[in-house]
Write a protein that holds these residues in place. Structure first.
Motif, PDB file in Angstrom:
ATOM      1  N   ARG A 190       0.822  -1.206   0.000  1.00 33.18           N
ATOM      2  CA  ARG A 190       0.000   0.000   0.000  1.00 33.18           C
ATOM      3  C   ARG A 190       0.858   1.260   0.000  1.00 33.18           C
ATOM      4  O   ARG A 190       1.908   1.320   0.638  1.00 33.18           O
ATOM      5  N   LEU A 191       0.390   2.264  -0.718  1.00 33.01           N
ATOM      6  CA  LEU A 191       1.040   3.567  -0.737  1.00 33.01           C
ATOM      7  C   LEU A 191       1.038   4.156   0.661  1.00 33.01           C
ATOM      8  O   LEU A 191       0.006   4.176   1.327  1.00 33.01           O
ATOM      9  N   GLY A 192       2.206   4.640   1.089  1.00 34.82           N
ATOM     10  CA  GLY A 192       2.301   5.325   2.365  1.00 34.82           C
ATOM     11  C   GLY A 192       2.262   6.825   2.160  1.00 34.82           C
ATOM     12  O   GLY A 192       1.306   7.498   2.530  1.00 34.82           O
ATOM     13  N   GLU A 193       3.294   7.353   1.526  1.00 35.34           N
ATOM     14  CA  GLU A 193       3.391   8.780   1.233  1.00 35.34           C
ATOM     15  C   GLU A 193       3.902   8.960  -0.182  1.00 35.34           C
ATOM     16  O   GLU A 193       4.586   8.089  -0.712  1.00 35.34           O
ATOM     17  N   ILE A 194       3.588  10.136  -0.752  1.00 36.60           N
ATOM     18  CA  ILE A 194       4.094  10.434  -2.089  1.00 36.60           C
ATOM     19  C   ILE A 194       4.227  11.938  -2.271  1.00 36.60           C
ATOM     20  O   ILE A 194       3.388  12.708  -1.819  1.00 36.60           O
ATOM     21  N   ASN A 195       5.317  12.318  -2.890  1.00 38.33           N
ATOM     22  CA  ASN A 195       5.560  13.685  -3.340  1.00 38.33           C
ATOM     23  C   ASN A 195       6.217  13.517  -4.707  1.00 38.33           C
ATOM     24  O   ASN A 195       7.380  13.119  -4.782  1.00 38.33           O
ATOM     25  N   CYS A 196       5.487  13.767  -5.762  1.00 41.77           N
ATOM     26  CA  CYS A 196       5.948  13.453  -7.116  1.00 41.77           C
ATOM     27  C   CYS A 196       7.289  14.088  -7.486  1.00 41.77           C
ATOM     28  O   CYS A 196       7.985  13.577  -8.354  1.00 41.77           O
ATOM     29  N   SER A 197       7.633  15.179  -6.852  1.00 43.66           N
ATOM     30  CA  SER A 197       8.907  15.818  -7.188  1.00 43.66           C
ATOM     31  C   SER A 197      10.060  15.286  -6.343  1.00 43.66           C
ATOM     32  O   SER A 197      11.208  15.660  -6.572  1.00 43.66           O
ATOM     33  N   VAL A 198       9.757  14.379  -5.384  1.00 45.43           N
ATOM     34  CA  VAL A 198      10.811  13.899  -4.484  1.00 45.43           C
ATOM     35  C   VAL A 198      10.840  12.379  -4.354  1.00 45.43           C
ATOM     36  O   VAL A 198      11.793  11.723  -4.756  1.00 45.43           O
ATOM     37  N   SER A 199       9.788  11.805  -3.738  1.00 43.83           N
ATOM     38  CA  SER A 199       9.858  10.385  -3.392  1.00 43.83           C
ATOM     39  C   SER A 199       8.479   9.780  -3.184  1.00 43.83           C
ATOM     40  O   SER A 199       7.469  10.477  -3.096  1.00 43.83           O
ATOM     41  N   ILE A 200       8.483   8.448  -3.079  1.00 43.51           N
ATOM     42  CA  ILE A 200       7.301   7.662  -2.742  1.00 43.51           C
ATOM     43  C   ILE A 200       7.706   6.715  -1.619  1.00 43.51           C
ATOM     44  O   ILE A 200       8.849   6.249  -1.572  1.00 43.51           O
ATOM     45  N   THR A 201       6.768   6.448  -0.711  1.00 43.72           N
ATOM     46  CA  THR A 201       7.010   5.492   0.369  1.00 43.72           C
ATOM     47  C   THR A 201       5.949   4.413   0.290  1.00 43.72           C
ATOM     48  O   THR A 201       4.753   4.700   0.267  1.00 43.72           O
ATOM     49  N   VAL A 202       6.409   3.171   0.224  1.00 44.44           N
ATOM     50  CA  VAL A 202       5.531   2.008   0.213  1.00 44.44           C
ATOM     51  C   VAL A 202       6.068   1.047   1.267  1.00 44.44           C
ATOM     52  O   VAL A 202       7.265   0.732   1.278  1.00 44.44           O
TER      53      VAL A 202
ATOM     54  N   GLU B 123      -0.790  11.304  -5.948  1.00 39.16           N
ATOM     55  CA  GLU B 123      -0.490  12.305  -4.927  1.00 39.16           C
ATOM     56  C   GLU B 123      -1.752  13.028  -4.457  1.00 39.16           C
ATOM     57  O   GLU B 123      -1.990  13.176  -3.254  1.00 39.16           O
ATOM     58  N   SER B 124      -2.585  13.480  -5.399  1.00 38.92           N
ATOM     59  CA  SER B 124      -3.795  14.203  -5.004  1.00 38.92           C
ATOM     60  C   SER B 124      -4.807  13.285  -4.322  1.00 38.92           C
ATOM     61  O   SER B 124      -5.448  13.682  -3.346  1.00 38.92           O
ATOM     62  N   ASP B 125      -4.949  12.038  -4.784  1.00 43.92           N
ATOM     63  CA  ASP B 125      -5.867  11.091  -4.140  1.00 43.92           C
ATOM     64  C   ASP B 125      -5.422  10.778  -2.712  1.00 43.92           C
ATOM     65  O   ASP B 125      -6.238  10.648  -1.807  1.00 43.92           O
TER      66      ASP B 125
ATOM     67  N   THR C 164      11.608   7.488 -13.671  1.00 41.96           N
ATOM     68  CA  THR C 164      10.656   6.562 -13.049  1.00 41.96           C
ATOM     69  C   THR C 164       9.458   6.393 -13.973  1.00 41.96           C
ATOM     70  O   THR C 164       8.873   7.366 -14.423  1.00 41.96           O
ATOM     71  N   GLU C 165       9.112   5.128 -14.260  1.00 43.26           N
ATOM     72  CA  GLU C 165       7.983   4.828 -15.142  1.00 43.26           C
ATOM     73  C   GLU C 165       6.742   4.541 -14.308  1.00 43.26           C
ATOM     74  O   GLU C 165       6.805   3.806 -13.328  1.00 43.26           O
ATOM     75  N   PHE C 166       5.613   5.102 -14.712  1.00 46.33           N
ATOM     76  CA  PHE C 166       4.329   4.836 -14.081  1.00 46.33           C
ATOM     77  C   PHE C 166       3.455   4.103 -15.086  1.00 46.33           C
ATOM     78  O   PHE C 166       3.181   4.631 -16.154  1.00 46.33           O
ATOM     79  N   ASP C 167       3.016   2.884 -14.744  1.00 44.86           N
ATOM     80  CA  ASP C 167       2.145   2.089 -15.603  1.00 44.86           C
ATOM     81  C   ASP C 167       0.754   2.017 -14.986  1.00 44.86           C
ATOM     82  O   ASP C 167       0.616   1.696 -13.806  1.00 44.86           O
ATOM     83  N   ASP C 168      -0.262   2.279 -15.758  1.00 42.43           N
ATOM     84  CA  ASP C 168      -1.663   2.209 -15.325  1.00 42.43           C
ATOM     85  C   ASP C 168      -1.992   3.208 -14.225  1.00 42.43           C
ATOM     86  O   ASP C 168      -3.014   3.067 -13.560  1.00 42.43           O
ATOM     87  N   VAL C 169      -1.120   4.182 -13.990  1.00 45.21           N
ATOM     88  CA  VAL C 169      -1.358   5.152 -12.918  1.00 45.21           C
ATOM     89  C   VAL C 169      -0.573   6.418 -13.229  1.00 45.21           C
ATOM     90  O   VAL C 169       0.453   6.375 -13.906  1.00 45.21           O
ATOM     91  N   ASN C 170      -1.058   7.532 -12.738  1.00 45.79           N
ATOM     92  CA  ASN C 170      -0.411   8.823 -12.934  1.00 45.79           C
ATOM     93  C   ASN C 170       0.079   9.325 -11.586  1.00 45.79           C
ATOM     94  O   ASN C 170      -0.671   9.316 -10.605  1.00 45.79           O
ATOM     95  N   CYS C 171       1.325   9.771 -11.497  1.00 50.31           N
ATOM     96  CA  CYS C 171       1.904  10.204 -10.227  1.00 50.31           C
ATOM     97  C   CYS C 171       1.095  11.330  -9.588  1.00 50.31           C
ATOM     98  O   CYS C 171       0.789  11.284  -8.395  1.00 50.31           O
TER      99      CYS C 171
END
Length: 93
Positions: free
Chosen positions: A25-37, A59-61, A48-55
């Motif tokens: 599950r997604l923990g945190e996300i900041n598209c200009s910095v990092s993602i935490t899972v 982030e907004s969701d 970084t490639e995003f498949d079936d999803v938009n960064c």
């Protein structure tokens, strides 16, 4: 003690490139910095490639609606010990 909320983490025994794959599950996300899972912070770059999803949608969701979608992430451990998210894909719940 150690607690790991993992759905799935994979690593091949013959893998020498410090490449990993996890589903969680997604923990945190900041598209200009990092993602935490699953508590693992991974840097995001233009490569970084995003498949079936938009960064930006992730982030907004996360920020506006508190959504924590299930993601599959392929990531690499760098020589300095940090991680880089190579590919992120939305998984079915």
């Amino acid at each position: 003690s150690v607690f790991l909320e993992a759905v799935k983490i994979e690593r091949d025994d013959d893998d020498t490139d410090n490449e990993y794959q996890m589903t969680g599950r997604l923990g945190e996300i900041n598209c200009s910095v990092s993602i935490t899972v699953l508590g693992v912070r991974m840097d995001l770059t233009s490569a970084t490639e995003f498949d079936d999803v938009n960064c930006s949608q992730l982030e907004s969701d996360s920020r506006d609606r508190g959504l924590r979608p299930l993601l599959e992430v392929e990531y690499i451990k760098r020589n300095d010990g940090t991680f880089w998210a190579e590919e992120i894909e939305l998984e079915d719940d």
